[in-house]
Motif scaffolding. Sequence first.
Motif, short mmCIF file in Angstrom:
data_model
loop_
_atom_site.label_atom_id
_atom_site.label_comp_id
_atom_site.label_asym_id
_atom_site.label_seq_id
_atom_site.Cartn_x
_atom_site.Cartn_y
_atom_site.Cartn_z
N GLY A 190 0.86 -1.28 -0.15
CA GLY A 190 0.01 0.09 0.14
C GLY A 190 0.63 1.31 0.14
N PHE A 191 1.84 1.31 -0.84
CA PHE A 191 3.03 2.45 -0.63
C PHE A 191 1.99 3.60 -1.56
N PRO A 192 2.13 4.78 -1.38
CA PRO A 192 1.18 5.79 -2.15
C PRO A 192 2.23 6.00 -3.41
N ASP A 193 1.73 6.12 -4.53
CA ASP A 193 2.49 6.42 -5.67
C ASP A 193 3.57 7.24 -5.74
N VAL A 194 3.20 8.48 -5.11
CA VAL A 194 4.46 9.45 -4.87
C VAL A 194 5.84 8.85 -4.34
N VAL A 195 5.51 8.10 -3.11
CA VAL A 195 6.60 7.52 -2.27
C VAL A 195 7.15 6.44 -3.24
N SER A 196 6.45 5.76 -3.54
CA SER A 196 6.75 4.48 -4.66
C SER A 196 7.83 4.96 -5.76
N ARG A 197 7.41 6.26 -6.16
CA ARG A 197 8.46 6.66 -7.30
C ARG A 197 9.72 7.24 -6.50
N GLU A 198 9.56 7.63 -5.41
CA GLU A 198 10.98 8.22 -4.66
C GLU A 198 11.85 6.73 -4.19
N ASP A 200 11.97 4.05 -5.93
CA ASP A 200 12.47 3.67 -7.24
C ASP A 200 13.72 4.47 -7.61
N ILE A 201 13.69 5.83 -7.33
CA ILE A 201 14.78 6.71 -7.55
C ILE A 201 15.78 6.08 -6.49
N LEU A 202 15.81 6.02 -5.21
CA LEU A 202 16.76 5.62 -4.29
C LEU A 202 17.30 4.20 -4.68
N LEU A 203 16.47 3.42 -5.05
CA LEU A 203 17.00 2.07 -5.35
C LEU A 203 17.99 2.19 -6.49
N GLU A 204 17.59 3.00 -7.55
CA GLU A 204 18.61 3.20 -8.83
C GLU A 204 19.87 3.91 -8.38
N ARG A 205 19.87 4.80 -7.66
CA ARG A 205 20.93 5.27 -7.06
C ARG A 205 21.70 4.46 -6.05
N LYS A 206 21.22 3.69 -5.21
CA LYS A 206 21.80 2.65 -4.55
C LYS A 206 22.56 1.58 -5.33
N ALA A 207 21.73 1.35 -6.06
CA ALA A 207 22.73 0.26 -7.25
C ALA A 207 23.93 0.76 -7.79
N LEU A 208 23.99 2.06 -7.89
CA LEU A 208 25.07 2.64 -8.90
C LEU A 208 26.22 2.89 -7.86
N SER A 209 25.78 3.26 -6.47
CA SER A 209 26.84 3.69 -5.71
C SER A 209 27.44 2.62 -4.68
N SER A 210 28.42 3.32 -3.92
CA SER A 210 29.20 2.35 -3.06
C SER A 210 28.26 2.11 -1.97
N GLU A 211 28.64 0.93 -1.14
CA GLU A 211 28.00 0.84 0.29
C GLU A 211 27.81 1.83 1.24
N MET A 212 28.95 2.76 1.00
CA MET A 212 28.85 3.70 1.89
C MET A 212 28.10 4.88 1.10
N GLY A 213 27.59 4.98 -0.04
CA GLY A 213 27.19 6.06 -0.54
C GLY A 213 25.85 6.88 0.21
N SER A 214 26.00 8.30 0.56
CA SER A 214 24.81 9.04 1.25
C SER A 214 24.75 10.37 0.46
N GLU A 215 23.46 10.76 0.64
CA GLU A 215 23.01 12.06 0.17
C GLU A 215 22.03 12.40 1.02
N ARG A 216 21.41 13.76 0.82
CA ARG A 216 20.08 14.48 1.39
C ARG A 216 18.82 13.49 0.77
N LEU A 217 18.03 13.17 1.97
CA LEU A 217 16.74 12.47 1.29
C LEU A 217 15.82 13.22 1.06
N ASN A 218 14.93 13.25 -0.12
CA ASN A 218 13.76 14.01 -0.46
C ASN A 218 12.85 13.96 0.76
N PRO A 219 12.34 15.17 1.24
CA PRO A 219 11.38 15.27 2.43
C PRO A 219 10.12 14.10 2.04
N VAL A 220 9.75 14.05 0.88
CA VAL A 220 8.67 13.38 0.58
C VAL A 220 8.94 11.77 1.37
#
Length: 263
Positions: A190-198, A200-220
Amino acid sequence: MDPQIVSEIQARLKELETRERITIPLAIESGSRAWGFPSADSDYDCRFVYVRTVAKTVTLFPVRDVIEEPLTPVFDINGWDLAKALRLMYAGNAVIVEWLKSVFAYQLHEPFRDAALDLADVVCDRRLICKHYYHLAKAQIHRQNFFQGDVSLKKTLYCLRPLAALMWLSHHPERAVAPMNFQDLRQNAGFPDVVSREIDILLERKALSSEMGSERLNPVLSGFILDTFDGFQSFANAGEPCAVHQGRIDDFWRHWSAELSPR
């Protein structure tokens, strides 16, 4: 899964059986690879259940109930004695059930795994499983400092996974245990669509980053995590496990300890 690394893990498990004089009926991949969100440099998290000889199992002087191999950048291999795994299952720790449900098996005694899953269906207490996931999410959110400033992409997903399990269980009141894989959880949580899209973006960045990758999270996303967590506070205190299942768990332990004990 790199075939060479898989072969190396299987060889190490066989060496462990000989060195420790144990039987390993279940050895699986856990962690981010099994959960469905590995990084480019993720290590291999092999977890296993083992049984010692009868003489080492029924004794006044038991040895430690955990076996841990030296940690390396590639290999993270450790396991639990069957008795420890069953006690944790009884107490509501979902980890052993996740191991039983992992789709990546390095070594598997199928009758044992099937019997253990049948046992879990009967004895796992939904209240305690929810408590387990609630406190898992709580610990990760605190480690992320409630998403103030840059945060770990990996640890953000470690917050989302137990929350997704709680959401899934809320949508499936007849079930006591949620799926292990994060994508399986998302499909029916039951994830809201707007959250589910975020996500997906997080998963794409995680797949391309190192295990220690970090950044500011979208407030959504951060707001959703914190609000959802607050909504599950009723799971914080779920009481004690029900003693009615102790005999069945004990019978399972006696049977498989005798069946699997090294001769």
